[in-house]
Write a protein that holds these residues in place. Structure first.
Motif, PDB file in Angstrom:
ATOM      1  N   ALA A   1     -20.550  48.164 -21.936  1.00  9.79           N
ATOM      2  CA  ALA A   1     -19.377  48.750 -21.271  1.00  9.79           C
ATOM      3  C   ALA A   1     -18.293  49.099 -22.288  1.00  9.79           C
ATOM      4  CB  ALA A   1     -18.831  47.782 -20.223  1.00  9.79           C
ATOM      5  N   THR A   2     -18.102  48.255 -23.267  1.00  8.96           N
ATOM      6  CA  THR A   2     -17.137  48.546 -24.326  1.00  8.96           C
ATOM      7  C   THR A   2     -17.592  49.745 -25.139  1.00  8.96           C
ATOM      8  OG1 THR A   2     -16.506  46.221 -24.454  1.00  8.96           O
ATOM      9  CG2 THR A   2     -15.952  47.592 -26.343  1.00  8.96           C
TER      10      THR A   2
ATOM     11  N   VAL B   1     -15.931  51.881 -20.705  1.00  7.14           N
ATOM     12  CA  VAL B   1     -15.586  51.574 -19.309  1.00  7.14           C
ATOM     13  C   VAL B   1     -15.357  50.079 -19.093  1.00  7.14           C
ATOM     14  CG1 VAL B   1     -16.775  53.572 -18.370  1.00  7.14           C
ATOM     15  CG2 VAL B   1     -18.014  51.423 -18.621  1.00  7.14           C
ATOM     16  N   ASN B   2     -15.038  49.347 -20.150  1.00  8.90           N
ATOM     17  CA  ASN B   2     -14.897  47.895 -20.019  1.00  8.90           C
ATOM     18  C   ASN B   2     -13.592  47.470 -19.359  1.00  8.90           C
ATOM     19  OD1 ASN B   2     -13.476  48.781 -22.294  1.00  8.90           O
ATOM     20  ND2 ASN B   2     -13.534  46.743 -23.194  1.00  8.90           N
ATOM     21  N   ASP B   3     -12.569  48.299 -19.427  1.00  5.12           N
ATOM     22  CA  ASP B   3     -11.288  47.922 -18.839  1.00  5.12           C
ATOM     23  C   ASP B   3     -10.719  49.122 -18.082  1.00  5.12           C
ATOM     24  OD1 ASP B   3      -9.104  46.387 -18.205  1.00  5.12           O
ATOM     25  OD2 ASP B   3      -8.053  46.828 -20.066  1.00  5.12           O
ATOM     26  N   THR B   4     -10.877  49.096 -16.773  1.00  2.65           N
ATOM     27  CA  THR B   4     -10.384  50.187 -15.938  1.00  2.65           C
ATOM     28  C   THR B   4      -9.388  49.625 -14.936  1.00  2.65           C
ATOM     29  OG1 THR B   4     -12.175  49.892 -14.344  1.00  2.65           O
ATOM     30  CG2 THR B   4     -12.557  51.464 -16.123  1.00  2.65           C
TER      31      THR B   4
ATOM     32  N   ASP C   1     -13.986  46.698 -11.981  1.00  5.63           N
ATOM     33  CA  ASP C   1     -14.841  47.338 -12.981  1.00  5.63           C
ATOM     34  C   ASP C   1     -16.297  47.344 -12.502  1.00  5.63           C
ATOM     35  OD1 ASP C   1     -12.645  47.648 -14.640  1.00  5.63           O
ATOM     36  OD2 ASP C   1     -12.967  45.715 -15.612  1.00  5.63           O
TER      37      ASP C   1
ATOM     38  N   ILE D   1     -18.736  49.516 -12.875  1.00  6.05           N
ATOM     39  CA  ILE D   1     -19.733  49.913 -13.870  1.00  6.05           C
ATOM     40  C   ILE D   1     -20.020  48.747 -14.807  1.00  6.05           C
ATOM     41  CG2 ILE D   1     -20.206  51.486 -15.788  1.00  6.05           C
ATOM     42  CD1 ILE D   1     -18.540  53.582 -14.286  1.00  6.05           C
ATOM     43  N   ARG D   2     -18.979  48.050 -15.229  1.00  6.91           N
ATOM     44  CA  ARG D   2     -19.174  46.895 -16.117  1.00  6.91           C
ATOM     45  C   ARG D   2     -19.995  45.813 -15.419  1.00  6.91           C
ATOM     46  NH1 ARG D   2     -15.879  42.163 -17.086  1.00  6.91           N
ATOM     47  NH2 ARG D   2     -14.432  43.067 -15.593  1.00  6.91           N
TER      48      ARG D   2
END
Length: 80
Positions: free
Chosen positions: A47-48, A52-55, A59, A61-62
């Motif tokens: 994710a990182t 997309v790790n921090d939305t 999260d 997707i994570r």
């Protein structure tokens, strides 16, 4: 992520991964938790890597990537 939170998330992800895999897995519960933790780490890394790790909000997707990582680890070890 604290160690306690990692263990709790690992347990949940490991159990979900175990439920997704068809057939019987001959691995103990503690190993399921370890696979869940490893899957969580792997999912966070991916994710990182894709950004997309921090939305804002949840999260999804994570979390999906963490679950796929846990399934990958459980499948790799429980299948001969």
């Amino acid at each position: 992520m604290s160690w306690l939170w990692a263990i709790i998330v690992g347990l949940v992800l490991g159990l979900i991964a175990r439920a997704i895999l068809p057939g019987k897995q001959d691995i103990p519960l503690w190993l399921t938790v370890v696979f869940g933790i490893l899957g969580s780490i792997l999912g966070n890394a991916v994710a990182t890597w894709i950004g997309v790790n921090d939305t804002k909000g949840i999260d999804w997707i994570r979390h999906l990537l963490q679950l796929l990582g846990a399934v990958r680890w459980a499948c790799r070890v429980s299948r001969p």
